[in-house]
Design a protein around this motif. Sequence first.
Motif, PDB file in Angstrom:
ATOM      1  N   HIS A   1      35.755  38.393  32.508  1.00 54.30           N
ATOM      2  CA  HIS A   1      34.540  38.998  32.352  1.00 54.30           C
ATOM      3  C   HIS A   1      34.848  40.296  31.585  1.00 54.30           C
ATOM      4  O   HIS A   1      35.420  41.118  31.962  1.00 54.30           O
ATOM      5  N   TRP A   2      34.552  40.444  30.093  1.00 57.15           N
ATOM      6  CA  TRP A   2      34.764  41.837  29.420  1.00 57.15           C
ATOM      7  C   TRP A   2      33.791  42.657  29.369  1.00 57.15           C
ATOM      8  O   TRP A   2      32.403  42.272  29.499  1.00 57.15           O
ATOM      9  N   TYR A   3      34.045  43.892  29.519  1.00 61.43           N
ATOM     10  CA  TYR A   3      33.077  45.003  29.571  1.00 61.43           C
ATOM     11  C   TYR A   3      33.624  45.995  28.699  1.00 61.43           C
ATOM     12  O   TYR A   3      34.560  46.652  28.991  1.00 61.43           O
TER      13      TYR A   3
ATOM     14  N   CYS B   1      42.115  30.248  42.137  1.00 58.73           N
ATOM     15  CA  CYS B   1      40.951  30.755  41.527  1.00 58.73           C
ATOM     16  C   CYS B   1      40.875  32.170  41.630  1.00 58.73           C
ATOM     17  O   CYS B   1      40.958  32.867  42.524  1.00 58.73           O
ATOM     18  N   ILE B   2      40.799  32.880  40.562  1.00 57.95           N
ATOM     19  CA  ILE B   2      40.839  34.200  40.119  1.00 57.95           C
ATOM     20  C   ILE B   2      39.570  34.722  39.270  1.00 57.95           C
ATOM     21  O   ILE B   2      39.320  33.914  38.154  1.00 57.95           O
ATOM     22  N   ASP B   3      38.718  35.658  39.771  1.00 57.25           N
ATOM     23  CA  ASP B   3      37.450  36.109  38.946  1.00 57.25           C
ATOM     24  C   ASP B   3      38.090  37.550  38.619  1.00 57.25           C
ATOM     25  O   ASP B   3      38.442  38.417  39.375  1.00 57.25           O
ATOM     26  N   ASN B   4      38.126  37.632  37.193  1.00 54.30           N
ATOM     27  CA  ASN B   4      38.776  38.814  36.472  1.00 54.30           C
ATOM     28  C   ASN B   4      37.899  39.692  35.623  1.00 54.30           C
ATOM     29  O   ASN B   4      37.290  39.462  34.690  1.00 54.30           O
ATOM     30  N   ASP B   5      37.372  40.970  36.098  1.00 55.50           N
ATOM     31  CA  ASP B   5      36.716  41.842  35.520  1.00 55.50           C
ATOM     32  C   ASP B   5      37.634  42.656  34.450  1.00 55.50           C
ATOM     33  O   ASP B   5      38.748  43.295  35.233  1.00 55.50           O
TER      34      ASP B   5
ATOM     35  N   GLY C   1      40.700  45.017  35.847  1.00 56.76           N
ATOM     36  CA  GLY C   1      41.717  45.497  35.119  1.00 56.76           C
ATOM     37  C   GLY C   1      41.043  46.814  34.601  1.00 56.76           C
ATOM     38  O   GLY C   1      39.902  46.697  33.813  1.00 56.76           O
ATOM     39  N   VAL C   2      41.598  47.919  34.566  1.00 54.80           N
ATOM     40  CA  VAL C   2      40.853  49.072  33.775  1.00 54.80           C
ATOM     41  C   VAL C   2      41.816  49.476  32.821  1.00 54.80           C
ATOM     42  O   VAL C   2      42.992  50.095  32.846  1.00 54.80           O
ATOM     43  N   GLY C   3      41.162  49.526  31.642  1.00 52.28           N
ATOM     44  CA  GLY C   3      41.991  49.931  30.338  1.00 52.28           C
ATOM     45  C   GLY C   3      42.969  49.046  30.280  1.00 52.28           C
ATOM     46  O   GLY C   3      44.135  49.271  29.915  1.00 52.28           O
TER      47      GLY C   3
END
Length: 301
Positions: free
Chosen positions: A120-122, A87-91, A65-67
């Motif tokens: 995972h939050w950045y 099962c989802i890995d989400n950045d 996800g961008v913004g």
Amino acid sequence: MTLNGGSLRNIFEDIDHYNKAFLYNDKVGDRIGTMQRWCQSVFTKDIMPKLNVKIAEGRQLRTLGVGSGSGELECHILKQLLQKYPCIDNDIVEPSVELSAKYKNYVSAHAADLKGIDCHWYELLLEDYQQKREKDGDSSKFHLISAIQSLYYFDDLGKCLDDLYGLLHEGGMLMIVLTTDTSAGGNLMKEFPILGSKASFEYSDVNASHVRRHFDNAGIHHYDYDVPIRIEITDCFAENPSPESDLLLDFASHCINFRKTSDDELRNSFLKFLGSDKCTEKRAGGRLFYKGDWGVTVIVK
């Protein structure tokens, strides 16, 4: 028409004020609810089947996800994906600490509905996130990348789009949401370029048509969808407008305290154009609704 001696301030100079105006616009326009209903119908039935990836047993669908903002829309998309991919890995790339906190709270509050999703939050700009990946030697790719109302703020939109496309797996999907070129926002920036030009501020008049034109020029097929969004702005024209209506005006003009800091000529011209048919839908009882239509562009690699 002048910048009033330089007193107009870009709304993006004060992230707290921007977030306050943005969230109030979302609330008044029910943009979250409108897009959630759109996701349940159009995304689930027409867009999701175009995601042409096969995930091996025990592996995760990878999403970026961008913004991502406060996460309501993104999580609604992820919930639809869970029906097919358990099962989802989400950045999540969201530079605003406040909006990231809201996203985390949303995930906690809806943990049962989002079971199977690792987030995972950045709290970084997209450029910084990409640099971090390069530094870490991370060349992994994604099956779905979403950028919902977040690609207005790049110096080089074309490079940004190419970079995002390059992060996709074969068969993966890029979904970009921006205002349409016929929306009030697009028309306002055409009429008042001094408010939207990068020469003045850090904002550009990017809309969905720019994204579609870029992929047309690259020979890349895309699927286009428009979503009508209406935001009541009647109080913006009241004799004694409320502080909340000034948040709507600030968001439309991209200026902090636009009503108070703009000179009479600019303010009157802006309000006149804002109330015209190019920006506003007039309804019974003299109610005025801002045309904030969104354009969804979907690309499958």
